[in-house]
Scaffold this motif. Sequence first.
Motif, short mmCIF file in Angstrom:
data_model
loop_
_atom_site.label_atom_id
_atom_site.label_comp_id
_atom_site.label_asym_id
_atom_site.label_seq_id
_atom_site.Cartn_x
_atom_site.Cartn_y
_atom_site.Cartn_z
N GLY A 7 0.80 -1.21 0.00
CA GLY A 7 0.00 0.00 0.00
C GLY A 7 0.84 1.26 0.00
O GLY A 7 2.06 1.24 0.14
N ILE A 8 0.14 2.39 -0.13
CA ILE A 8 0.83 3.68 -0.18
C ILE A 8 1.54 3.97 1.14
O ILE A 8 2.68 4.44 1.17
CB ILE A 8 -0.17 4.81 -0.50
N MET A 9 0.88 3.67 2.26
CA MET A 9 1.49 3.94 3.56
C MET A 9 2.76 3.11 3.75
O MET A 9 3.73 3.57 4.35
CB MET A 9 0.49 3.63 4.68
N PHE A 10 2.73 1.89 3.26
CA PHE A 10 3.92 1.04 3.38
C PHE A 10 5.09 1.66 2.65
O PHE A 10 6.21 1.75 3.17
CB PHE A 10 3.62 -0.35 2.83
N TRP A 11 4.85 2.11 1.41
CA TRP A 11 5.95 2.67 0.63
C TRP A 11 6.39 4.02 1.16
O TRP A 11 7.60 4.36 1.11
CB TRP A 11 5.54 2.79 -0.84
N LEU A 12 5.46 4.82 1.70
CA LEU A 12 5.86 6.08 2.32
C LEU A 12 6.72 5.82 3.55
O LEU A 12 7.75 6.49 3.77
CB LEU A 12 4.62 6.90 2.70
N THR A 13 6.29 4.87 4.38
CA THR A 13 7.08 4.52 5.57
C THR A 13 8.45 3.99 5.17
O THR A 13 9.47 4.33 5.78
CB THR A 13 6.33 3.48 6.41
N PHE A 14 8.45 3.16 4.16
CA PHE A 14 9.72 2.60 3.68
C PHE A 14 10.65 3.70 3.18
O PHE A 14 11.85 3.71 3.48
CB PHE A 14 9.45 1.59 2.57
N ALA A 15 10.10 4.67 2.44
CA ALA A 15 10.92 5.77 1.92
C ALA A 15 11.48 6.62 3.04
O ALA A 15 12.65 7.02 3.02
CB ALA A 15 10.09 6.62 0.96
N VAL A 16 10.63 6.90 4.06
CA VAL A 16 11.10 7.71 5.19
C VAL A 16 12.22 6.98 5.93
O VAL A 16 13.25 7.57 6.29
CB VAL A 16 9.93 8.04 6.13
N LYS A 17 12.01 5.69 6.21
CA LYS A 17 13.05 4.93 6.91
C LYS A 17 14.34 4.86 6.10
O LYS A 17 15.44 4.95 6.66
CB LYS A 17 12.54 3.52 7.22
N PHE A 18 14.20 4.72 4.80
CA PHE A 18 15.38 4.66 3.93
C PHE A 18 16.16 5.97 3.97
O PHE A 18 17.39 5.99 4.08
CB PHE A 18 14.93 4.34 2.50
N ILE A 19 15.43 7.10 3.89
CA ILE A 19 16.09 8.41 3.91
C ILE A 19 16.76 8.66 5.26
O ILE A 19 17.90 9.15 5.33
CB ILE A 19 15.07 9.51 3.58
N VAL A 20 16.04 8.34 6.35
CA VAL A 20 16.61 8.55 7.68
C VAL A 20 17.85 7.68 7.87
O VAL A 20 18.87 8.14 8.41
CB VAL A 20 15.55 8.25 8.76
N TYR A 21 17.77 6.44 7.43
CA TYR A 21 18.91 5.53 7.58
C TYR A 21 20.13 6.05 6.81
O TYR A 21 21.23 6.15 7.36
CB TYR A 21 18.52 4.14 7.08
N CYS A 22 19.94 6.38 5.54
CA CYS A 22 21.06 6.85 4.72
C CYS A 22 21.63 8.16 5.25
O CYS A 22 22.85 8.32 5.33
CB CYS A 22 20.61 7.02 3.27
N THR A 23 20.76 9.08 5.65
CA THR A 23 21.23 10.36 6.18
C THR A 23 22.02 10.17 7.46
O THR A 23 23.09 10.77 7.65
CB THR A 23 20.04 11.30 6.43
N GLY A 24 21.50 9.32 8.36
CA GLY A 24 22.19 9.08 9.62
C GLY A 24 23.55 8.43 9.43
O GLY A 24 24.55 8.85 10.04
N VAL A 25 23.60 7.43 8.57
CA VAL A 25 24.87 6.74 8.34
C VAL A 25 25.87 7.66 7.66
O VAL A 25 27.05 7.73 8.04
CB VAL A 25 24.64 5.46 7.50
N ILE A 26 25.41 8.39 6.64
CA ILE A 26 26.32 9.28 5.90
C ILE A 26 26.83 10.42 6.79
O ILE A 26 27.97 10.87 6.65
CB ILE A 26 25.61 9.85 4.66
N PHE A 27 26.02 10.87 7.75
CA PHE A 27 26.44 11.98 8.61
C PHE A 27 27.31 11.50 9.78
O PHE A 27 28.32 12.15 10.11
CB PHE A 27 25.20 12.69 9.15
N LEU A 28 26.95 10.39 10.41
CA LEU A 28 27.63 9.98 11.64
C LEU A 28 28.86 9.11 11.39
O LEU A 28 29.87 9.27 12.08
CB LEU A 28 26.65 9.23 12.54
#
Length: 711
Positions: A183-204
């Motif tokens: 569903g749409i919520m699943f893909w939105l949640t997945f996209a948010v988690k993906f962005i947060v994960y990549c941003t956190g790893v790339i920054f820290l």
Amino acid sequence: MLLFARYFPITDPTLVFFVVLLIILLAPIIMGKLRIPHIIGMVLAGVVVGRYGLNILVRDDSFELFGRVGLYYIMFLAALEMDMESVRKNKNRLIIFGLLTFSVPFLFTYFAGIRLLGYSITSALLLGCIMASNTLVAYPIVSRYGLQRKPGVTLSVGSSMISFLFALIFLAAIVASSSGEGGIMFWLTFAVKFIVYCTGVIFLLPRLTRWFLRRYSDAVMQFIFVLAMLFLCAALSGAIGLEGIFGAFLSGLIMNRYIPSVSPLKNRLEFIGNAVFIPYFLIGVGMLINVRLLFAGGGILWAVVCIVFFGTLGKALAAYASCIGFRLPLSSGHMMFGLTSAHAAGAIAMVMIGMKLPATDGSPVVDAQLLNAVIIMILFTCIISSVITEQAARRIILRDKEMPSESNRETDEKILVPVKYPEYAERLMNMAILMQNRRLNRGLVALNVVYDDAQMERNIERGKRLLEQMTRYCAGSDVRVQTQTRVAANIANGIKHAFKEFQASEILIGMHTHKEVSSRFWGEFHQSLFNGLNRQIMMARLQQPLNTIRRIQVAVPSRAEFEPGFYRWLERLARLAGNLECRIQFHGRTDTLSHVNEFIRNRHPQVRAEYTEMPHWNALPQLVTSIAGDHLLVIVTARKGTVSYKNALEYLPDEIKRYFNGRNLLIIFPDQYGNQEEMTYSQSQHTEEHSAWESLARWVERRRRKQSQNT
């Protein structure tokens, strides 16, 4: 045979490990004689010893554990091998070729899987991801011919990274959607988690890595830290719905900057991975293959034909279309096709993930037939890639009508490194390793000179232990080193005599930092050394590990391009910046910087170089505002009487102590014409740090100030 059958399969852990080590030892030997990539040998050995072969070993938990570690290791090492600077400099062409070499074989293989093989949509998408990515199996052929800087090679290496990243993203989407939540919520949640994960790893992760490597220099601790970060990123990747291999690959891309390709840390990572973890993973893959299916009918043969044909056709169309569009010679197109057509580690990793994914009917996405077809496909594509790349390399050599050769200024390379203090010696040796030309295989010379005094015997023993430590350190990078402990009444003369005996080309020595030994800036013997030897001398003061340096700032005097050693020191700095993958910024006059720019552009195009005009040498103190704590300041100076010498260099020690105290520093005295003659009445080898006239002027100035204060 039946008598021995009762002892199999082997279950004793000691014997299991012995058999695995025996396979790891013998497979490369046998495959080397058959001219087959070693990776195929490991897989075939797993087929032989597995339950579907001779049933010698059982695929127990050890294969699951080491197999998972090996899978992550493959992704991590693949990311460490990426040349990030080549990607930045050729980003437009790389993006175009990367998109083509991913999308064309992906579409071809997907429709072949749907129309010709009858696979499900998920299986066909996974097969498309496998064939869209590639492994640079044939890259050693390019290195052997010395063609690493050719446009076709640069595009192939960069596009391999792009296609692999796209394949991993598609794979992550396939894995995430396999649960049935689309569903749409699943893909939105997945996209948010993906962005947060990549941003956190790339920054820290870069900041944590830089902090740890600065603070702890122990080899074991650094190795464990890198592995811990690797598996932390993999675990977090799995926690947000991505496969762990994505996190392993991302951690490798981020730590690529801090693990130079010629460093002992990189050598240790490659050694333990290639010696144990990756072979264990490949053998475990082979144990999953049911060889009986190869003789069960024509279905698997048809699958192999379709996969190899359409996947290779897609890679060929992408390579030759890019070659024509970029107006490159046809031989470059052959090279691009040869390098991007092989599939190995990435394909195995993806097909292993597919075996654990459930389809809509509950069966695995990758069945036994598809697994066997992919394994056989790897064998065929590796052979195709090796043959095409070899032919393309020969055509490029014939096209250029000359073999790549080293210039005269590089063929005499042998760096002499005098060492005395254990806490500083490893950083000097590391700098020498990063500066040397590995293709010449000349090795290094580590020298310890001790005074001929009452403490001589004790100092000799200390020197021998230090040189043994340096030998072990260089062995970690597969660098050959010659050592010598020398007794001399004068340290400078001892270094100069050793320089001539070893026929060295230059000296890399630590700067004087011990005030209790001498209060002078140059110390007891450094000034006698660079005044008495006309060859290149580099004096380093390193406050932190080299792999944590973010930028190299180089101050170049005017007319430096007319010195005979101009290209030697420029070559060393370019190699240092290239291996550290950091930026290098040159400060000097416009005409001098134009020569530097031309050399960097032609010889080291992958180096990120910047050029800033410094109209006069008196502006050197102004650089203090742009020199950060994690920068390396390089000052190219000159000896008296040379073309680029200027009176302002007389005040260099005072300026360094006043403006650049505590900074990472490298002072270079370039090569000069001719050999230094023995002392004559017209020119002595020894020159004081300050002339008598300067000392007299300072004494008069102090007296004047004292009198003014009294009045």
